[in-house]
Scaffold this motif. Structure first.
Motif, PDB file in Angstrom:
ATOM      1  N   LEU A 146     -21.059   6.462 -15.980  1.00 50.29           N
ATOM      2  CA  LEU A 146     -20.251   7.134 -14.963  1.00 50.29           C
ATOM      3  C   LEU A 146     -19.336   8.112 -15.700  1.00 50.29           C
ATOM      4  O   LEU A 146     -18.649   7.726 -16.642  1.00 50.29           O
ATOM      5  CB  LEU A 146     -19.410   6.065 -14.245  1.00 50.29           C
ATOM      6  CG  LEU A 146     -18.305   6.528 -13.312  1.00 50.29           C
ATOM      7  CD1 LEU A 146     -18.885   7.281 -12.113  1.00 50.29           C
ATOM      8  CD2 LEU A 146     -17.503   5.317 -12.821  1.00 50.29           C
ATOM      9  N   PHE A 147     -19.346   9.386 -15.274  1.00 52.33           N
ATOM     10  CA  PHE A 147     -18.588  10.420 -15.975  1.00 52.33           C
ATOM     11  C   PHE A 147     -17.397  10.840 -15.132  1.00 52.33           C
ATOM     12  O   PHE A 147     -17.563  11.260 -13.981  1.00 52.33           O
ATOM     13  CB  PHE A 147     -19.500  11.623 -16.276  1.00 52.33           C
ATOM     14  CG  PHE A 147     -20.615  11.264 -17.218  1.00 52.33           C
ATOM     15  CD1 PHE A 147     -20.489  11.462 -18.581  1.00 52.33           C
ATOM     16  CD2 PHE A 147     -21.774  10.659 -16.745  1.00 52.33           C
ATOM     17  CE1 PHE A 147     -21.496  11.089 -19.466  1.00 52.33           C
ATOM     18  CE2 PHE A 147     -22.795  10.282 -17.611  1.00 52.33           C
ATOM     19  CZ  PHE A 147     -22.658  10.494 -18.970  1.00 52.33           C
ATOM     20  N   MET A 148     -16.202  10.746 -15.732  1.00 54.00           N
ATOM     21  CA  MET A 148     -14.987  11.131 -15.016  1.00 54.00           C
ATOM     22  C   MET A 148     -14.089  11.949 -15.933  1.00 54.00           C
ATOM     23  O   MET A 148     -14.233  11.912 -17.158  1.00 54.00           O
ATOM     24  CB  MET A 148     -14.245   9.898 -14.505  1.00 54.00           C
ATOM     25  CG  MET A 148     -15.103   9.039 -13.599  1.00 54.00           C
ATOM     26  SD  MET A 148     -14.154   7.833 -12.659  1.00 54.00           S
ATOM     27  CE  MET A 148     -14.136   8.607 -11.066  1.00 54.00           C
ATOM     28  N   GLY A 149     -13.143  12.664 -15.328  1.00 53.39           N
ATOM     29  CA  GLY A 149     -12.297  13.581 -16.085  1.00 53.39           C
ATOM     30  C   GLY A 149     -10.938  12.984 -16.428  1.00 53.39           C
ATOM     31  O   GLY A 149     -10.294  12.345 -15.588  1.00 53.39           O
ATOM     32  N   GLN A 150     -10.526  13.252 -17.639  1.00 56.34           N
ATOM     33  CA  GLN A 150      -9.194  12.859 -18.132  1.00 56.34           C
ATOM     34  C   GLN A 150      -8.076  13.490 -17.300  1.00 56.34           C
ATOM     35  O   GLN A 150      -6.964  12.995 -17.245  1.00 56.34           O
ATOM     36  CB  GLN A 150      -9.094  13.321 -19.603  1.00 56.34           C
ATOM     37  CG  GLN A 150      -7.740  13.240 -20.242  1.00 56.34           C
ATOM     38  CD  GLN A 150      -7.392  11.829 -20.679  1.00 56.34           C
ATOM     39  OE1 GLN A 150      -8.261  10.961 -20.723  1.00 56.34           O
ATOM     40  NE2 GLN A 150      -6.138  11.598 -20.975  1.00 56.34           N
ATOM     41  N   LYS A 151      -8.419  14.603 -16.619  1.00 57.12           N
ATOM     42  CA  LYS A 151      -7.466  15.276 -15.731  1.00 57.12           C
ATOM     43  C   LYS A 151      -6.822  14.262 -14.779  1.00 57.12           C
ATOM     44  O   LYS A 151      -5.644  14.329 -14.479  1.00 57.12           O
ATOM     45  CB  LYS A 151      -8.225  16.368 -14.959  1.00 57.12           C
ATOM     46  CG  LYS A 151      -7.617  16.842 -13.675  1.00 57.12           C
ATOM     47  CD  LYS A 151      -6.609  17.912 -13.938  1.00 57.12           C
ATOM     48  CE  LYS A 151      -6.078  18.613 -12.722  1.00 57.12           C
ATOM     49  NZ  LYS A 151      -6.168  17.991 -11.446  1.00 57.12           N
ATOM     50  N   GLN A 154      -4.745   8.503 -14.445  1.00 55.89           N
ATOM     51  CA  GLN A 154      -4.561   7.146 -13.919  1.00 55.89           C
ATOM     52  C   GLN A 154      -5.815   6.668 -13.182  1.00 55.89           C
ATOM     53  O   GLN A 154      -6.132   5.476 -13.179  1.00 55.89           O
ATOM     54  CB  GLN A 154      -3.350   7.130 -12.988  1.00 55.89           C
ATOM     55  CG  GLN A 154      -2.791   5.754 -12.686  1.00 55.89           C
ATOM     56  CD  GLN A 154      -1.483   5.846 -11.921  1.00 55.89           C
ATOM     57  OE1 GLN A 154      -1.003   6.958 -11.645  1.00 55.89           O
ATOM     58  NE2 GLN A 154      -0.918   4.718 -11.560  1.00 55.89           N
ATOM     59  N   GLN A 155      -6.533   7.627 -12.577  1.00 54.47           N
ATOM     60  CA  GLN A 155      -7.777   7.276 -11.887  1.00 54.47           C
ATOM     61  C   GLN A 155      -8.771   6.668 -12.883  1.00 54.47           C
ATOM     62  O   GLN A 155      -9.497   5.723 -12.549  1.00 54.47           O
ATOM     63  CB  GLN A 155      -8.369   8.522 -11.227  1.00 54.47           C
ATOM     64  CG  GLN A 155      -9.709   8.301 -10.561  1.00 54.47           C
ATOM     65  CD  GLN A 155     -10.113   9.482  -9.715  1.00 54.47           C
ATOM     66  OE1 GLN A 155      -9.727   9.589  -8.562  1.00 54.47           O
ATOM     67  NE2 GLN A 155     -10.902  10.381 -10.273  1.00 54.47           N
ATOM     68  N   CYS A 156      -8.806   7.214 -14.100  1.00 48.24           N
ATOM     69  CA  CYS A 156      -9.716   6.668 -15.121  1.00 48.24           C
ATOM     70  C   CYS A 156      -9.362   5.213 -15.409  1.00 48.24           C
ATOM     71  O   CYS A 156     -10.249   4.362 -15.533  1.00 48.24           O
ATOM     72  CB  CYS A 156      -9.638   7.491 -16.409  1.00 48.24           C
ATOM     73  SG  CYS A 156     -10.317   9.148 -16.233  1.00 48.24           S
ATOM     74  N   LEU A 172     -18.122   3.688 -18.490  1.00 49.00           N
ATOM     75  CA  LEU A 172     -17.289   4.822 -18.058  1.00 49.00           C
ATOM     76  C   LEU A 172     -17.104   5.786 -19.232  1.00 49.00           C
ATOM     77  O   LEU A 172     -16.620   5.392 -20.292  1.00 49.00           O
ATOM     78  CB  LEU A 172     -15.922   4.309 -17.581  1.00 49.00           C
ATOM     79  CG  LEU A 172     -14.897   5.377 -17.198  1.00 49.00           C
ATOM     80  CD1 LEU A 172     -15.384   6.247 -16.042  1.00 49.00           C
ATOM     81  CD2 LEU A 172     -13.559   4.729 -16.831  1.00 49.00           C
ATOM     82  N   VAL A 173     -17.503   7.043 -19.012  1.00 49.61           N
ATOM     83  CA  VAL A 173     -17.335   8.072 -20.050  1.00 49.61           C
ATOM     84  C   VAL A 173     -16.266   9.048 -19.568  1.00 49.61           C
ATOM     85  O   VAL A 173     -16.422   9.667 -18.507  1.00 49.61           O
ATOM     86  CB  VAL A 173     -18.663   8.834 -20.299  1.00 49.61           C
ATOM     87  CG1 VAL A 173     -18.481   9.880 -21.406  1.00 49.61           C
ATOM     88  CG2 VAL A 173     -19.785   7.868 -20.634  1.00 49.61           C
ATOM     89  N   ILE A 174     -15.181   9.153 -20.342  1.00 50.94           N
ATOM     90  CA  ILE A 174     -14.070  10.016 -19.925  1.00 50.94           C
ATOM     91  C   ILE A 174     -14.172  11.342 -20.665  1.00 50.94           C
ATOM     92  O   ILE A 174     -14.261  11.377 -21.892  1.00 50.94           O
ATOM     93  CB  ILE A 174     -12.722   9.320 -20.181  1.00 50.94           C
ATOM     94  CG1 ILE A 174     -12.676   8.043 -19.339  1.00 50.94           C
ATOM     95  CG2 ILE A 174     -11.557  10.240 -19.832  1.00 50.94           C
ATOM     96  CD1 ILE A 174     -11.500   7.160 -19.602  1.00 50.94           C
ATOM     97  N   CYS A 175     -14.182  12.425 -19.892  1.00 50.74           N
ATOM     98  CA  CYS A 175     -14.395  13.761 -20.466  1.00 50.74           C
ATOM     99  C   CYS A 175     -13.081  14.544 -20.454  1.00 50.74           C
ATOM    100  O   CYS A 175     -12.245  14.364 -19.564  1.00 50.74           O
ATOM    101  CB  CYS A 175     -15.437  14.514 -19.643  1.00 50.74           C
ATOM    102  SG  CYS A 175     -17.014  13.641 -19.562  1.00 50.74           S
ATOM    103  N   PRO A 176     -12.900  15.436 -21.456  1.00 50.57           N
ATOM    104  CA  PRO A 176     -11.626  16.167 -21.575  1.00 50.57           C
ATOM    105  C   PRO A 176     -11.357  17.102 -20.397  1.00 50.57           C
ATOM    106  O   PRO A 176     -12.289  17.545 -19.710  1.00 50.57           O
ATOM    107  CB  PRO A 176     -11.778  16.969 -22.866  1.00 50.57           C
ATOM    108  CG  PRO A 176     -13.210  16.905 -23.242  1.00 50.57           C
ATOM    109  CD  PRO A 176     -13.845  15.766 -22.527  1.00 50.57           C
ATOM    110  N   THR A 177     -10.089  17.417 -20.209  1.00 50.67           N
ATOM    111  CA  THR A 177      -9.670  18.322 -19.129  1.00 50.67           C
ATOM    112  C   THR A 177     -10.020  19.768 -19.489  1.00 50.67           C
ATOM    113  O   THR A 177      -9.630  20.244 -20.552  1.00 50.67           O
ATOM    114  CB  THR A 177      -8.137  18.220 -18.934  1.00 50.67           C
ATOM    115  OG1 THR A 177      -7.812  16.862 -18.647  1.00 50.67           O
ATOM    116  CG2 THR A 177      -7.657  19.133 -17.811  1.00 50.67           C
ATOM    117  N   LEU A 178     -10.717  20.432 -18.597  1.00 52.00           N
ATOM    118  CA  LEU A 178     -10.977  21.862 -18.803  1.00 52.00           C
ATOM    119  C   LEU A 178      -9.855  22.681 -18.180  1.00 52.00           C
ATOM    120  O   LEU A 178      -9.400  22.365 -17.072  1.00 52.00           O
ATOM    121  CB  LEU A 178     -12.318  22.262 -18.186  1.00 52.00           C
ATOM    122  CG  LEU A 178     -13.372  22.558 -19.260  1.00 52.00           C
ATOM    123  CD1 LEU A 178     -13.835  21.270 -19.892  1.00 52.00           C
ATOM    124  CD2 LEU A 178     -14.513  23.347 -18.705  1.00 52.00           C
TER     125      LEU A 178
END
Ligand code: AMP
Length: 285
Positions: A146-151, A154-156, A172-178
């Motif tokens: 599951l891919f979610m954003g660090q943006k 708290q949701q992560c 859960l894979v957390i991806c950096p904020t663009l």
């Protein structure tokens, strides 16, 4: 790209993909897609055999009805962006499809303290709604990752807790904020800002960068006060601007001094003239 509006069709398609041994990556979104979302699709493509994206503006996570009504919808463009990005399956359900028995929750998630601070304190019920929809979506898609954003800092943490509570096997894979080139964190809600408001919104990432640049030279509470007054000076209504770290148990700590662990400045503020509430965060050490 396959587009499914009905859960049965989605489940049928995915179960045959799974029988072929395909590993499924999942990117849930609320649409009005931007490059930040597409970076999650790219990460999912790199790490899975089949990528599923969902677009669903989930009514149960909006504590403010006006925010729900004004949430940007750009479906035609989203479909084009996803197809061009090489997304394999788009799930585009209606509210009725997701909540056939109505919006009333059938269970309460025990997120503990995580739900009573920051976003949890300022958006009552928000994380229960997030839990409700992500639980349903994970049940339908049954992804490996599951891919979610660090943006959505708290949701992560909430989703991490949900995965543990439900004892799911998903990673859960957390991806950096663009960010835009000027530093504004990409967000669907930025579409609701006119050019002047969009310019003003820059003060959010500027306040976080100010803190990052001055970490170590002033006490943490002075830095957060300073960031907060910068925002207030530009007409923001600040819900919070705090320095936080993540405890080993997945809860949020509010340290008063910098330690070894990653420290994040987290902020939520309403841009005054648009009334749009924006969130952002940045690791500052
Ligand atoms: P949303 O459509 O806002 O619910 O976001 C869907 C997913 O995209 C969530 O996991 C967000 O954290 C992620 N996301 C939103 N904005 C960004 C961004 N600027 N950079 C990276 N991921 C993002």
């Amino acid at each position: 790209m396959y587009l499914f509006k009905r859960r049965d069709d989605l489940e049928r398609h995915l179960s045959s993909a799974r029988k072929e041994g395909k590993r499924i990556g999942f990117v849930p979104t609320m649409g009005a897609l931007h490059q930040g979302h597409l970076s999650l699709i790219a990460a999912a493509k790199e790490n899975s055999d089949l990528v599923v994206c969902s677009i669903f503006v989930n009514p149960t996570q909006f504590n403010d009805p006006a925010d729900f009504e004004k949430y940007p919808i750009t479906i035609d463009q989203d479909v084009q962006l996803l197809a061009a990005a090489g997304n394999d399956v788009l799930f585009l359900p209606t509210v009725q499809e997701m909540y056939p028995n109505g919006l009333t929750p059938d269970m309460h998630y025990d997120f503990g303290e995580l739900e009573s601070v920051l976003e949890g304190a300022h958006r009552p019920g928000h994380f229960q709604g997030v839990g409700q929809v992500v639980h349903k979506l994970l049940g339908l898609v049954n992804p490996d990752k599951l891919f979610m954003g660090q943006k959505d800092f708290q949701q992560c943490l909430i989703i991490n807790r949900l995965i543990k509570l439900l004892d799911l096997k998903v990673e859960l894979v957390i991806c950096p904020t663009l960010r835009e080139t000027d530093g504004l964190a990409m967000s669907s809600r930025n579409l609701r800002l006119n050019p002047t408001e969009r310019q003003n919104a820059l003060h959010i990432s500027r306040a976080l960068t100010y803190i990052k640049d001055h970490i170590g030279s002033s006490p943490l509470n002075e830095l957060s006060q300073k960031g907060m007054s910068q925002l207030k000076d530009h007409g923001f209504d600040v819900d919070y601007l705090e320095m936080v770290s993540i405890l080993p148990d997945g809860n949020i700590a509010f340290p008063s001094v910098t330690g070894e662990e990653p420290l994040y400045a987290v902020v939520a503020a309403r841009e005054n003239s648009s009334g749009v509430r924006l969130i952002d965060n940045m690791q500052v050490n």
